[in-house]
Design a protein around this motif. Sequence first.
Motif, PDB file in Angstrom:
ATOM      1  N   VAL A 192      -6.162  14.065  -7.535  1.00 12.12           N
ATOM      2  CA  VAL A 192      -5.497  14.837  -8.584  1.00 12.12           C
ATOM      3  C   VAL A 192      -6.325  16.069  -8.957  1.00 12.12           C
ATOM      4  CG1 VAL A 192      -4.473  14.741 -10.888  1.00 12.12           C
ATOM      5  CG2 VAL A 192      -4.568  12.672  -9.491  1.00 12.12           C
ATOM      6  N   GLU A 193      -5.636  17.200  -9.041  1.00 19.12           N
ATOM      7  CA  GLU A 193      -6.215  18.426  -9.596  1.00 19.12           C
ATOM      8  C   GLU A 193      -5.470  18.732 -10.910  1.00 19.12           C
ATOM      9  OE1 GLU A 193      -8.611  20.502  -8.607  1.00 19.12           O
ATOM     10  OE2 GLU A 193      -9.131  19.580  -6.672  1.00 19.12           O
ATOM     11  N   LEU A 194      -6.211  19.201 -11.914  1.00 21.44           N
ATOM     12  CA  LEU A 194      -5.622  19.428 -13.243  1.00 21.44           C
ATOM     13  C   LEU A 194      -5.674  20.907 -13.608  1.00 21.44           C
ATOM     14  CD1 LEU A 194      -7.409  16.498 -15.132  1.00 21.44           C
ATOM     15  CD2 LEU A 194      -5.209  16.426 -13.932  1.00 21.44           C
ATOM     16  N   THR A 195      -4.559  21.418 -14.177  1.00 23.05           N
ATOM     17  CA  THR A 195      -4.526  22.786 -14.722  1.00 23.05           C
ATOM     18  C   THR A 195      -3.717  22.771 -16.013  1.00 23.05           C
ATOM     19  OG1 THR A 195      -2.527  23.407 -13.513  1.00 23.05           O
ATOM     20  CG2 THR A 195      -4.625  23.829 -12.418  1.00 23.05           C
TER      21      THR A 195
ATOM     22  N   LEU B  27      -5.554   8.036 -14.730  1.00 20.27           N
ATOM     23  CA  LEU B  27      -4.660   6.937 -14.356  1.00 20.27           C
ATOM     24  C   LEU B  27      -4.121   7.116 -12.933  1.00 20.27           C
ATOM     25  CD1 LEU B  27      -2.707   6.582 -17.725  1.00 20.27           C
ATOM     26  CD2 LEU B  27      -4.191   4.837 -16.702  1.00 20.27           C
ATOM     27  N   LEU B  28      -3.734   8.343 -12.576  1.00 22.61           N
ATOM     28  CA  LEU B  28      -3.239   8.590 -11.216  1.00 22.61           C
ATOM     29  C   LEU B  28      -4.367   8.420 -10.195  1.00 22.61           C
ATOM     30  CD1 LEU B  28      -0.918  11.707 -11.753  1.00 22.61           C
ATOM     31  CD2 LEU B  28      -0.202   9.381 -11.167  1.00 22.61           C
ATOM     32  N   SER B  29      -5.568   8.857 -10.560  1.00 24.70           N
ATOM     33  CA  SER B  29      -6.710   8.673  -9.659  1.00 24.70           C
ATOM     34  C   SER B  29      -6.966   7.194  -9.438  1.00 24.70           C
ATOM     35  CB  SER B  29      -7.952   9.341 -10.248  1.00 24.70           C
ATOM     36  OG  SER B  29      -7.771  10.742 -10.345  1.00 24.70           O
ATOM     37  N   ASP B  30      -6.819   6.399 -10.483  1.00 27.39           N
ATOM     38  CA  ASP B  30      -7.020   4.964 -10.370  1.00 27.39           C
ATOM     39  C   ASP B  30      -6.010   4.322  -9.432  1.00 27.39           C
ATOM     40  OD1 ASP B  30      -8.462   2.544 -11.399  1.00 27.39           O
ATOM     41  OD2 ASP B  30      -6.429   2.031 -12.064  1.00 27.39           O
ATOM     42  N   LEU B  31      -4.822   4.952  -9.344  1.00 29.56           N
ATOM     43  CA  LEU B  31      -3.792   4.453  -8.425  1.00 29.56           C
ATOM     44  C   LEU B  31      -4.003   4.937  -6.998  1.00 29.56           C
ATOM     45  CD1 LEU B  31      -0.596   4.856 -10.649  1.00 29.56           C
ATOM     46  CD2 LEU B  31      -1.638   2.708  -9.906  1.00 29.56           C
TER      47      LEU B  31
ATOM     48  N   ASN C 161       0.843  -1.184   0.000  1.00 24.02           N
ATOM     49  CA  ASN C 161       0.000   0.000   0.000  1.00 24.02           C
ATOM     50  C   ASN C 161       0.883   1.240   0.000  1.00 24.02           C
ATOM     51  OD1 ASN C 161      -2.719  -1.286   0.369  1.00 24.02           O
ATOM     52  ND2 ASN C 161      -1.676  -2.085   2.190  1.00 24.02           N
ATOM     53  N   PRO C 162       1.514   1.547  -1.151  1.00 25.39           N
ATOM     54  CA  PRO C 162       2.436   2.670  -1.209  1.00 25.39           C
ATOM     55  C   PRO C 162       1.731   3.972  -0.874  1.00 25.39           C
ATOM     56  CG  PRO C 162       1.840   1.930  -3.409  1.00 25.39           C
ATOM     57  CD  PRO C 162       1.272   0.932  -2.460  1.00 25.39           C
ATOM     58  N   PRO C 163       2.511   5.009  -0.488  1.00 24.86           N
ATOM     59  CA  PRO C 163       1.924   6.282  -0.064  1.00 24.86           C
ATOM     60  C   PRO C 163       1.145   6.940  -1.193  1.00 24.86           C
ATOM     61  CG  PRO C 163       4.272   6.518  -0.438  1.00 24.86           C
ATOM     62  CD  PRO C 163       3.969   5.058  -0.497  1.00 24.86           C
ATOM     63  N   ARG C 164       0.035   7.547  -0.841  1.00 23.80           N
ATOM     64  CA  ARG C 164      -0.755   8.304  -1.793  1.00 23.80           C
ATOM     65  C   ARG C 164      -0.814   9.746  -1.302  1.00 23.80           C
ATOM     66  NH1 ARG C 164       0.217   4.229  -3.854  1.00 23.80           N
ATOM     67  NH2 ARG C 164      -1.166   2.723  -4.832  1.00 23.80           N
ATOM     68  N   GLY C 165      -1.283  10.661  -2.110  1.00 25.61           N
ATOM     69  CA  GLY C 165      -1.364  12.041  -1.684  1.00 25.61           C
ATOM     70  C   GLY C 165      -2.100  12.884  -2.697  1.00 25.61           C
ATOM     71  N   ARG C 166      -2.143  14.179  -2.404  1.00 23.84           N
ATOM     72  CA  ARG C 166      -2.789  15.133  -3.312  1.00 23.84           C
ATOM     73  C   ARG C 166      -1.759  15.640  -4.326  1.00 23.84           C
ATOM     74  NH1 ARG C 166      -7.148  17.919  -2.804  1.00 23.84           N
ATOM     75  NH2 ARG C 166      -6.190  19.991  -2.927  1.00 23.84           N
ATOM     76  N   ILE C 167      -2.088  15.523  -5.597  1.00 18.59           N
ATOM     77  CA  ILE C 167      -1.159  15.862  -6.683  1.00 18.59           C
ATOM     78  C   ILE C 167      -1.792  16.944  -7.557  1.00 18.59           C
ATOM     79  CG2 ILE C 167       0.203  15.001  -8.615  1.00 18.59           C
ATOM     80  CD1 ILE C 167       0.883  13.730  -5.890  1.00 18.59           C
ATOM     81  N   LEU C 168      -1.024  17.984  -7.828  1.00 21.73           N
ATOM     82  CA  LEU C 168      -1.424  19.016  -8.791  1.00 21.73           C
ATOM     83  C   LEU C 168      -0.671  18.759 -10.098  1.00 21.73           C
ATOM     84  CD1 LEU C 168      -2.864  21.633  -9.601  1.00 21.73           C
ATOM     85  CD2 LEU C 168      -0.975  22.909  -8.559  1.00 21.73           C
ATOM     86  N   LEU C 169      -1.399  18.452 -11.166  1.00 18.84           N
ATOM     87  CA  LEU C 169      -0.808  18.114 -12.463  1.00 18.84           C
ATOM     88  C   LEU C 169      -1.085  19.244 -13.446  1.00 18.84           C
ATOM     89  CD1 LEU C 169       0.615  15.875 -14.126  1.00 18.84           C
ATOM     90  CD2 LEU C 169      -1.646  14.968 -14.659  1.00 18.84           C
TER      91      LEU C 169
ATOM     92  N   GLN D  16       4.986   6.475 -19.098  1.00 16.92           N
ATOM     93  CA  GLN D  16       3.838   5.702 -18.668  1.00 16.92           C
ATOM     94  C   GLN D  16       3.470   6.099 -17.253  1.00 16.92           C
ATOM     95  OE1 GLN D  16       3.777   1.436 -19.919  1.00 16.92           O
ATOM     96  NE2 GLN D  16       5.936   1.826 -20.439  1.00 16.92           N
ATOM     97  N   VAL D  17       2.262   5.817 -16.875  1.00 14.85           N
ATOM     98  CA  VAL D  17       1.815   6.183 -15.538  1.00 14.85           C
ATOM     99  C   VAL D  17       2.659   5.486 -14.477  1.00 14.85           C
ATOM    100  CG1 VAL D  17       0.041   4.369 -15.355  1.00 14.85           C
ATOM    101  CG2 VAL D  17      -0.219   6.521 -14.084  1.00 14.85           C
TER     102      VAL D  17
END
Length: 718
Positions: free
Chosen positions: A618-621, A610-614, A588-596, A701-702
């Motif tokens: 994720v927020e997108l800009t 793909l990142l959400s599936d992992l 269960n590797p670490p997850r977090g909030r990512i701004l892409l 790749q993701v």
Amino acid sequence: MNNSISKETSSHYPADCLKKQTAECVENLSLKTDSDHADEKLQAFLELAKILKEQLSAKDFLNRVTRLIQQRSGCKCVGIRVLNELGDVPYESFVGFSKRFWEAENWLSYHCNDCPCIRVLHGEKETFNRAMLSDNGSFYCGNIADFCAGLPPEAQKGFRGFCIRNGYFSVAAVPILHQEKVIGFIHMADPRADWIRLKTIEEVELLTPFVGETLYRFSVENELRNIIDFTDDAIISFTMEGWVTHWNSGAEKLYGYAASEIIGRPYSMLVPSELYGEYQTIGEMLRKGENIQIYQTTRMGKDGRKIDVSISLSSARDIHGNLFGVTAIHRDISKSKLMEAELEKAHRLESLGMLAGGIAHDFNNYLAAIMANVQLIEIMAAKGKPVEKYLRETITIAQNAAGLTKQLLVFAKGGAPIKKQASMTELLTRITQMTLHETRIQSKFVFAADLWEAEFDVSQLSLVITNLLNNAAQAMPGGGTIEIRAENAVIDDESPCLLKQGDYLRVTLTDTGEGISPENLGKIFDPFFTTRAQNKGLGLTITYSVLQRHGGWIDVQSVLGKGSTFQIYLPAVRQPRRRMKPDGEAENPPRGRILLMDDEQMLLNSMGELLSDLGYQVELTQDGAAAMTVYQQALAEGKPFDAVVLDLTVPRGMGGQEALGKLLEIDPQVKAIVSSGYSNDPVIADFKKYGFQQAIVKPYQVGELHEVLKTLLRNPEH
């Protein structure tokens, strides 16, 4: 003979010649026991010898000789006249003559036939049918008025009589010879009658061969100096201590310093600070008496501009063989270097054109395969049939297409390596298993127990190892063995490798294949050279380019019919890398909030899903300005981002580098990953220098992005 005698020319009569001629003169004079003034002749010669031994300019030498003759003869007026290339015989030195006489007489020409002095220049043995010449061709007369009065009436009309009109009664012209050719004469005049006699003339005649030899040498030196001064090359002389002593016009043009500005100053002022070590090494060689043949380097002009030059240096020695200085010839090669660069660019563009044609062909094949697979997936999905096989094939084809772009970037001097400290054994094992798993070739690994690590671009080094393994496999179509060895190597002065001294990791790949012929061995790294029709001839070219960009080296040895050995060197790191601490999160590797942030909407949407599936939030800009607004809002709401992924180049907006600068002002602890399709950008190659913690090159790749995020989130020091 050219009488343009430079004031800078210095006199130094060859010591061995002077010693020999002095001995001959003393011997000849001592044999002439009937000569009542042999001692006077010897004394005159010895005084001239003292002058010849001194370092004098041409002008000073002639002035000293003029005064010596005046002193020895007691004659009031003495001048030395030298024939020039125009046929004039001007005074190069004189004493006693009035200004009026000198100005009027100085124009006398070789072509004038109304003066006994000119008859001496012509080498005539009689003057107006009156025999007043010495055996050596000198004209002398104790009373020029009586001489003129005794001339036939017709001859008197053509006689200049200039000395008579100026009150000189005793006159003489003693020829100055060099190799039996008259090159000038010594003019003597006195208001007293019968003052100049034969014994005076004989004494002066004893001196004139040495004067002629010295004048000739001055003339040659002056011609050489003119050549030096007017050549386009910079010719510079300096002492063994480095003080400039000569600076020609070519040096003035090249470096911008006038001679008066640099003579007496250190030559080292031309040497850029980063090349001072080279200058000191050259200096040591010169002090040992070695001459330096042409070598290329850089020097600095008065305006601070760096100039590409070729230089040759030779040590100068005195008559005793002692080193006293250095002469350097500098030639500006800036234009030729520029032409070389342009030719290289043209050759590279031609090569790229050939490469682009091949890659376009392969790319079209890959695109055709992708489009076919996508259509199959649509059809199979509509029929409810499994599509996983076609999806995997599509991913593999896309990865192959991405590999083509990487090769193109590396070959085009792009693709700056993104270096990270890594284990070479892990890379070698993984790439070998992937490359050889469907072949009949056996691999044998020999790894040193205490093997150092290295900093390298994993993607590019994977390409290097793959190329070498593929070449080995093609050389063993019926199967064989490849030994893959990794060991530590220390490069020192005695090592044959063209590498800087230091610690290196050496990887050796030895196959038992067909080998490489001697005539082909020197060509294998050339672009497009191949002996196999199915190859493009770029694998080893790219391998060489990658290793060069890593500060490494590649060497090859081969025996036709027995196999080949390739050795690659990479700068090593003795200190082991810091390993990630076990945290119990392997499954269960670490997850977090990512701004892409990326300007390509399709990529942004796909990678976000793909990142959400992992498991990431994720927020997108689409540009840096929007990313800054979203990041600031998240901080204000107490929902900070754990990491941001910023596209480096946004054509119509704020790019990643500028955005990071703004984000650091908002949050100095921001963790940022830079992303770009331009792998040759310096920000990608040296991302930490620009404030980023990690970098990733498109296309990715993701899973690759996931690994970078895991590394970043697991290690607080990032």
